[in-house]
Write a protein that holds these residues in place. Structure first.
Motif, short mmCIF file in Angstrom:
data_model
loop_
_atom_site.label_atom_id
_atom_site.label_comp_id
_atom_site.label_asym_id
_atom_site.label_seq_id
_atom_site.Cartn_x
_atom_site.Cartn_y
_atom_site.Cartn_z
N PHE A 1 34.11 51.41 48.07
CA PHE A 1 34.80 52.38 47.31
C PHE A 1 36.25 52.20 47.61
CE2 PHE A 1 36.58 56.53 46.56
CZ PHE A 1 35.92 56.88 45.47
N GLY A 2 36.83 52.44 46.34
CA GLY A 2 38.44 51.89 46.18
C GLY A 2 38.65 50.51 46.03
N SER A 3 37.67 49.77 46.08
CA SER A 3 38.23 48.34 45.75
C SER A 3 38.18 47.90 44.31
CB SER A 3 37.12 47.48 46.57
OG SER A 3 37.35 45.91 46.10
N VAL A 4 38.79 47.08 43.85
CA VAL A 4 39.05 46.50 42.59
C VAL A 4 37.91 45.38 42.47
CG1 VAL A 4 41.15 47.38 41.74
CG2 VAL A 4 41.07 45.23 42.87
N GLY A 5 37.35 44.79 43.67
CA GLY A 5 36.14 44.02 43.63
C GLY A 5 36.99 42.63 43.94
N LYS A 6 36.52 41.73 43.05
CA LYS A 6 36.87 40.19 43.29
C LYS A 6 37.16 39.58 41.90
CE LYS A 6 33.90 39.13 47.30
NZ LYS A 6 32.62 38.25 47.89
N GLY A 7 37.41 38.47 41.97
CA GLY A 7 38.00 37.75 40.71
C GLY A 7 36.85 37.78 39.85
N ILE A 8 37.07 37.93 38.55
CA ILE A 8 36.21 37.77 37.66
C ILE A 8 35.34 36.30 37.43
CG2 ILE A 8 36.78 39.82 36.24
CD1 ILE A 8 38.09 38.05 34.02
N PRO A 9 34.39 35.89 36.58
CA PRO A 9 34.23 34.61 36.46
C PRO A 9 35.09 33.76 36.05
CG PRO A 9 32.23 36.15 35.87
CD PRO A 9 33.41 37.06 36.11
N GLY A 10 35.56 32.71 36.51
CA GLY A 10 36.58 31.70 36.20
C GLY A 10 38.01 32.06 36.50
N VAL A 11 38.09 33.32 37.14
CA VAL A 11 39.48 33.70 37.84
C VAL A 11 39.47 33.40 39.30
CG1 VAL A 11 40.98 35.32 38.32
CG2 VAL A 11 40.08 34.97 36.08
N THR A 12 40.61 32.86 39.99
CA THR A 12 40.56 32.79 41.54
C THR A 12 41.65 33.81 42.07
OG1 THR A 12 39.81 30.57 41.44
CG2 THR A 12 40.76 31.21 43.49
N LEU A 13 41.37 34.57 42.75
CA LEU A 13 42.30 35.53 43.14
C LEU A 13 42.65 35.35 44.85
CD1 LEU A 13 41.46 39.06 41.46
CD2 LEU A 13 43.09 37.23 40.69
N SER A 14 43.80 35.32 45.19
CA SER A 14 44.01 35.32 46.73
C SER A 14 45.21 36.31 46.71
CB SER A 14 44.72 33.99 47.00
OG SER A 14 43.84 32.75 46.30
N ILE A 15 45.22 36.64 48.17
CA ILE A 15 46.47 37.56 48.57
C ILE A 15 47.12 36.67 49.54
CG2 ILE A 15 46.76 39.80 49.43
CD1 ILE A 15 44.54 39.82 47.21
N VAL A 16 48.45 36.75 49.16
CA VAL A 16 49.23 36.02 50.06
C VAL A 16 50.42 36.68 50.66
CG1 VAL A 16 48.70 33.93 48.74
CG2 VAL A 16 50.75 35.12 48.25
N ARG A 17 50.80 36.07 51.75
CA ARG A 17 51.96 36.90 52.58
C ARG A 17 53.32 36.35 51.92
NH1 ARG A 17 50.29 33.99 57.30
NH2 ARG A 17 48.70 34.94 58.42
N GLU A 18 53.90 37.55 51.71
CA GLU A 18 55.30 37.19 51.23
C GLU A 18 56.20 36.21 51.88
OE1 GLU A 18 57.61 40.62 48.99
OE2 GLU A 18 56.38 41.74 50.64
N ALA B 1 46.78 34.72 41.07
CA ALA B 1 45.81 34.69 40.35
C ALA B 1 45.81 33.20 39.43
CB ALA B 1 45.50 35.75 39.11
N ARG B 2 44.84 32.46 39.36
CA ARG B 2 44.72 31.21 38.60
C ARG B 2 43.62 31.63 37.68
NH1 ARG B 2 44.53 25.90 41.76
NH2 ARG B 2 45.72 25.30 39.72
N GLY B 3 43.65 30.92 36.59
CA GLY B 3 42.36 30.83 35.50
C GLY B 3 42.62 30.44 34.31
N ASP B 4 41.66 30.36 33.35
CA ASP B 4 42.07 30.14 32.01
C ASP B 4 42.70 30.89 31.18
OD1 ASP B 4 41.86 27.17 31.91
OD2 ASP B 4 39.88 27.17 31.40
N ASN B 5 42.59 32.38 31.93
CA ASN B 5 43.04 33.60 31.01
C ASN B 5 44.59 33.76 31.45
OD1 ASN B 5 42.33 34.10 33.80
ND2 ASN B 5 42.47 36.22 33.23
N ILE B 6 45.06 33.00 32.14
CA ILE B 6 46.40 33.15 32.61
C ILE B 6 47.48 32.82 31.51
CG2 ILE B 6 48.29 32.65 34.34
CD1 ILE B 6 45.83 34.57 35.46
N SER B 7 48.26 33.51 31.19
CA SER B 7 49.27 33.26 30.14
C SER B 7 50.21 32.19 30.76
CB SER B 7 49.91 34.29 29.73
OG SER B 7 51.18 33.94 28.94
#
Lengths: 519, 81
Positions: free
Chosen positions: A339-356, A372-378
């Protein structure tokens, strides 16, 4: 701007990449979106008309032919300005088909800003809604245009032949103006690859098929609305359009009448539906998929939404215009356990959480920025190298959203980087304060901001909209905060207000609230 | 004493469209078609009417037939009085 060292050596920007293996062949996005539809099936329903895919394709071909007559060059920009309609959608596809770039223009802008955005994008032609054009013609001046109205329902087929020349899937397909609050326009370049990759992914995880009937209240000029158009056309499904959410009962009646199976909204949509409409008490027996994105829906409202229609699956999702639309989703079966999560990257998208600090991935529970990385990234912003370098680096999108992950890799958004409040040396999440205040039954909406303060650095101010107009609840709200929040998160001031400054997409403009808070 | 229509015109002018020249439309002008209201301002209007005219409005009554012009609203308020 220097980016995080750990990501410097990642692969070079995607140029001349082959088609992803999930795209069977390289094709124009207009063809990609239309090629699975049955001509007899309904494409779009409005309160006035029902348009089959066969008729819709004829309208597309007519507008495509109109563009041919304009002798546009590939890459030329063409604006499309109007309320959601079959004609808007057909113009959008026709622009892409001819190799030009669609520039959706918000219907909420004043005439000066419409003109400014068209000049900014270098538009050479305009498709305009009859009503809007008539209303603003005087201020817009002369501009080559074609009027979109219901006369297009009767047009014949004008052909849909691919223009000469090689098609490049990495060409711009659309320029999407962001909902950002900067005074100067900012448009995100969206390529054919971006749209097709994001569409394919969303259709897959939402398991969309031709039986779907999606109630669309979000404008197509907004990336979330555009993604509803893309995905449901691709699935050969039906879009049911309502151009106003001012009267939610009208929308709910239309949903009932047309047996809608899907609904999509932003947090303010669900806030209205749950607190000020008959949505919670209606049966809506056909509703099976509810999509929530466009910002974080506060916990109490999300619980109400999940409980309101147990037979409907609630998809909590996260995205940005810079990612075409979607970046992550939470499978509905995990809505309670995560509950409260936005889940994980959709198929084809890699999400990472990085330290500033060092750009390394955070440990579970630690806060960092979502990248985020993926073919949907502008590939970046149109005509704005500086802003592009700030937000994109080597094909990676720096979202500006701060989040944490749990041990299983599920992402929980904490706040916008720019919305954190720095008070007495603490980094305070405005979202946490708002969530707390929203648990008070008579509070309809809350927005917390930090305003400059000599002692605190930033002082926490919470703007609150109450269910009734009573203004004597300030002390009660403050008391509630004191008993439910850590000491360092206590607001210094509660301000009762009637409304928040909102952008065109229903998000509170916190920068405006900060200004109000300073006075 | 102000009529219902006058009260509504004044409220909308001052609180919804922020007009310094009063309500610049006719009583039959559609709020929706002219972008006068959105989902937030409709709620403001509901609250104002409930308090001003001491009536209770159900969510299901907030529909264009009752709310989409000064005339519709005045008729609706009279029917509830």
């Amino acid at each position: 701007m220097t980016r995080y060292p750990a990501w410097r050596n990642l692969s070079s920007p995607k140029l001349n990449l082959p088609a992803p293996d999930y795209l069977a062949e390289i094709m124009n996005t207009a063809d990609y979106l239309l090629n699975s539809a049955n001509d007899d099936a309904l494409a779009i329903i409005t309160k006035d008309v029902q348009v089959s895919y066969g008729v819709f394709k004829r309208i597309c071909s007519w507008l495509f032919n109109e563009l041919k007559n304009q002798k546009l060059e590939p890459g030329d920009r063409v604006a499309v300005w109007g309320f959601n309609s079959p004609y808007w959608a057909a113009a959008y596809l026709a622009i892409m088909k001819i190799g030009a770039v669609a520039v959706p223009i918000s219907t909420l802008l004043p005439a000066d800003d419409i003109k400014r955005n068209m000049v900014f994008a270098g538009c050479k032609f305009l498709f305009a809604d009859r009503f809007l054009y008539a209303k603003h013609q005087g201020q817009l001046g002369e501009f080559p245009h074609f009027i979109l109205d219901n006369q297009l329902l009767n047009v014949g087929d004008c052909g849909w032949d691919t223009p000469d020349g090689e098609f490049d899937i990495d060409n711009n397909a659309a320029l999407m103006f962001t909902s950002g609050t900067t005074s100067s326009p900012r448009a995100v370049r969206i390529t054919h690859r971006n749209i097709q990759a994001n569409t394919q992914s969303i259709v897959k995880y939402l398991e969309l098929n031709s039986d779907e009937r999606m109630m669309v209240i979000l404008p197509f000029f907004y990336c979330y609305g555009a993604s509803l158009l893309h995905t449901h056309l691709r699935a050969g499904a039906t879009l049911v359009i309502s151009n106003s959410f001012a009267y939610p009962e009208t929308v709910l009646n239309l949903m009932e009448k047309t047996n809608c199976t899907g609904f999509a909204g932003v947090p303010s949509t669900f806030q209205t539906l749950l607190r000020n409409s008959t949505f919670p008490t209606r049966t809506l027996p056909h509703l099976r998929k509810v999509q929530q994105a466009g910002g974080k829906l506060h916990d109490s409202l999300l619980r109400e939404l999940v409980n309101s229609h147990p037979n409907a699956q609630v998809y909590v999702m996260y995205g940005q215009t810079e990612a075409t639309a979607r970046l992550s989703y939470l499978p509905p079966e995990l809505i309670n356990s995560k509950f409260g999560s936005v889940g994980k990257g959709i198929p084809g998208v890699t999400l990472s959480i990085v330290r500033e600090e060092d750009g390394e991935c955070v440990c579970a529970g630690e806060i960092g920025e979502i990248i985020a990385r993926g073919d949907n990234i502008s590939p970046g912003y149109f005509g704005d190298l500086e802003a592009t370098q700030e937000k994109f680096s080597h094909g990676i999108l720096y979202t500006g959203d701060m989040a944490t992950v749990d041990e299983d890799g599920f992402i929980y958004i904490v706040d916008r980087k720019s919305d954190f409040i720095k008070s007495y040396g603490h980094r305070v999440s405005s979202y946490e304060i708002e969530s707390c205040v929203l648990q008070i039954p008579y509070v309809v909406a809350a927005a917390a901001v930090g305003v400059p303060d000599e002692n605190a650095g930033e002082m926490i101010k919470v703007f609150v909209i109450l269910r009734d107009k009573s203004t004597n609840k300030v002390d009660d709200v403050m008391d509630y905060c004191h008993s439910h929040l850590a000491r360092y998160m206590w607001p210094q001031e509660i301000v009762i207000t009637k409304s928040f400054p909102m952008n065109a997409h229903g998000k509170v403009i916190k920068s405006e609230l900060r200004k109000i808070g300073m006075h | 004493m102000q009529t219902i229509e006058e009260t509504l015109r004044t409220f909308i002018a001052e609180n919804i469209i922020f007009s310094s020249d009063g309500f610049p439309y006719t009583d039959e002008t559609s709020f929706l078609e002219n972008g006068i209201v959105d989902s937030t301002t409709v709620l403001e209007l509901v609250l104002f009417i409930e308090q001003q005219f001491s009536i209770s409005i159900k969510d299901s009554e907030v529909i264009p037939e009752n709310f989409d012009s000064i005339s519709c609203l005045a008729k609706f308020i009279k029917s509830k009085a």
